[in-house]
Design an enzyme around this catalytic site. Structure first.
Site, PDB file in Angstrom:
ATOM      1  N   ASN A  11       0.872  -1.177   0.000  1.00  0.00           N
ATOM      2  CA  ASN A  11       0.000   0.000   0.000  1.00  0.00           C
ATOM      3  C   ASN A  11       0.913   1.233   0.000  1.00  0.00           C
ATOM      4  OD1 ASN A  11      -1.764   2.074   0.565  1.00  0.00           O
ATOM      5  ND2 ASN A  11      -2.261   1.380   2.651  1.00  0.00           N
ATOM      6  N   TRP A  12       1.024   1.861  -1.154  1.00  0.00           N
ATOM      7  CA  TRP A  12       1.949   2.993  -1.270  1.00  0.00           C
ATOM      8  C   TRP A  12       1.398   4.269  -0.637  1.00  0.00           C
ATOM      9  CZ3 TRP A  12       4.899   3.297  -6.626  1.00  0.00           C
ATOM     10  CH2 TRP A  12       5.767   2.192  -6.723  1.00  0.00           C
ATOM     11  N   LYS A  13       0.108   4.245  -0.274  1.00  0.00           N
ATOM     12  CA  LYS A  13      -0.537   5.441   0.315  1.00  0.00           C
ATOM     13  C   LYS A  13      -0.311   6.637  -0.614  1.00  0.00           C
ATOM     14  CE  LYS A  13      -0.085   3.265   4.772  1.00  0.00           C
ATOM     15  NZ  LYS A  13      -0.033   3.380   6.201  1.00  0.00           N
ATOM     16  N   HIS A  95      -9.466   0.973   4.927  1.00  0.00           N
ATOM     17  CA  HIS A  95      -8.200   1.199   5.636  1.00  0.00           C
ATOM     18  C   HIS A  95      -8.453   2.145   6.809  1.00  0.00           C
ATOM     19  CE1 HIS A  95      -4.153   2.494   6.568  1.00  0.00           C
ATOM     20  NE2 HIS A  95      -3.727   1.428   5.932  1.00  0.00           N
ATOM     21  N   GLU A  97      -6.864   4.557   7.909  1.00  0.00           N
ATOM     22  CA  GLU A  97      -6.652   5.980   7.611  1.00  0.00           C
ATOM     23  C   GLU A  97      -7.883   6.571   6.919  1.00  0.00           C
ATOM     24  OE1 GLU A  97      -2.864   5.542   5.630  1.00  0.00           O
ATOM     25  OE2 GLU A  97      -1.962   4.982   7.545  1.00  0.00           O
ATOM     26  N   GLU A 165      -5.215  -4.965  10.677  1.00  0.00           N
ATOM     27  CA  GLU A 165      -4.175  -3.955  10.866  1.00  0.00           C
ATOM     28  C   GLU A 165      -4.469  -3.169  12.145  1.00  0.00           C
ATOM     29  OE1 GLU A 165      -2.233  -2.708   6.938  1.00  0.00           O
ATOM     30  OE2 GLU A 165      -4.099  -1.596   7.067  1.00  0.00           O
ATOM     31  N   GLY A 171       2.767   2.165  10.789  1.00  0.00           N
ATOM     32  CA  GLY A 171       3.768   3.225  10.667  1.00  0.00           C
ATOM     33  C   GLY A 171       4.500   3.544  11.958  1.00  0.00           C
ATOM     34  N   SER A 210       3.521  -2.249  10.313  1.00  0.00           N
ATOM     35  CA  SER A 210       4.962  -2.352  10.582  1.00  0.00           C
ATOM     36  C   SER A 210       5.554  -3.705  10.199  1.00  0.00           C
ATOM     37  CB  SER A 210       5.263  -2.008  12.048  1.00  0.00           C
ATOM     38  OG  SER A 210       4.931  -0.649  12.302  1.00  0.00           O
TER      39      SER A 210
END
Ligand code: PGA
Length: 247
Positions: A11-13, A95, A97, A165, A171, A210
């Site tokens: 997932n490159w975000k 997700h 976020e 997650e 992160g 992570s």
């Protein structure tokens, strides 16, 4: 029932421009045919170019989110059908976020997952508890509730995966212990069986938060862990390959 084929998804975000496609190409060039599916989910702006660059390789291209409707007056949004047209094969939905930053509820995540299936793509449905919820002893309850609320019936007999997650592991360099991961993945599997019967054994349950080359082997060999959703360590081909090779 045979174990689902593991999936390692990057997932490159909100990272990457055209120049970053070289990293995706480097991943594709080094895949050695082991029993694993590999996907990279770049920002929407790169999906078409990356799909073209990776055509004929074993790396699938995915998206990070979609709208629940097919088209219409939704300024700034992208539908699952548009992502399919651009070459995406999978779509991450729910997700943390998105849940936290855009107030996405389980109900909306379920509608997005339904949209992904409608477009003929494969959803990766994310769930995970916050640190406060874990400290309050509510992690299992929160996550199994998210699983029940975020999976539409339309997923039955369709390819999809779950990604557990923990929000506090994303992160941060922190990860749950292996017994904590196994406990959660077993609980998720039990809900999938409850919802979909024997077919609930089919979707891989990914761990995310992570995951790095140096912890990947332990995590990926834990019970009921069927792959990983990787953020930061998916941006560099060498790190991402280190995780893929740990399967
Ligand atoms: P991380 O992100 O690997 O950078 O912790 C994981 C994710 O958000 O999917």
């Amino acid at each position: 029932m045979t174990a689902p084929t593991p999936l390692i998804a990057g997932n490159w975000k909100m990272n990457g421009t055209g120049a970053s496609i070289a990293e995706a190409r480097a991943v594709a060039a080094q895949l050695d045919g082991r029993h694993v599916r590999v996907a990279i989910c770049p920002p929407a702006t790169l999906i078409q170019r990356m799909s073209e660059a990776l055509a004929g390789t074993a790396v699938l291209v995915g998206a990070q989110d979609c709208h629940s409707e097919e088209s219409g007056a939704f300024t700034g949004d992208v539908s699952a059908e548009m992502l399919a047209d651009a070459g995406a094969r999978l779509v991450i939905v729910g997700h943390s976020e998105r849940r936290a930053g855009y107030c996405e509820t389980d109900e909306l995540v379920a509608r997005k997952a339904r949209a992904v299936v409608r477009a003929g793509l494969e959803p990766i449905v994310c769930v995970g508890e916050t640190l406060a919820q874990r400290k309050a002893g509510k992690a299992l309850e929160v996550v199994t509730g998210q699983v029940r609320g975020s999976l539409p019936r339309e997923l039955d007999r369709k390819p999809y995966s779950l990604a557990y997650e923990p929000v506090w592991a994303i992160g941060t360099g922190l990860t749950p212990t292996l017994p904590e991961i196994e406990e959660m993945h077993r609980a998720i599997r039990a809900v999938l069986r409850e919802l979909f019967g024997d077919d609930g054994d089919k979707p891989p349950i990914l761990y995310g938060g992570s995951v790095k080359p140096d912890n990947a082997a332990d995590i990926l060999h834990a019970a009921e862990v069927g792959g990983a959703l990787v953020g930061g360590a998916s941006l560099k081909a060498e790190d991402f390959l280190g995780i893929i090779r740990a399967v």
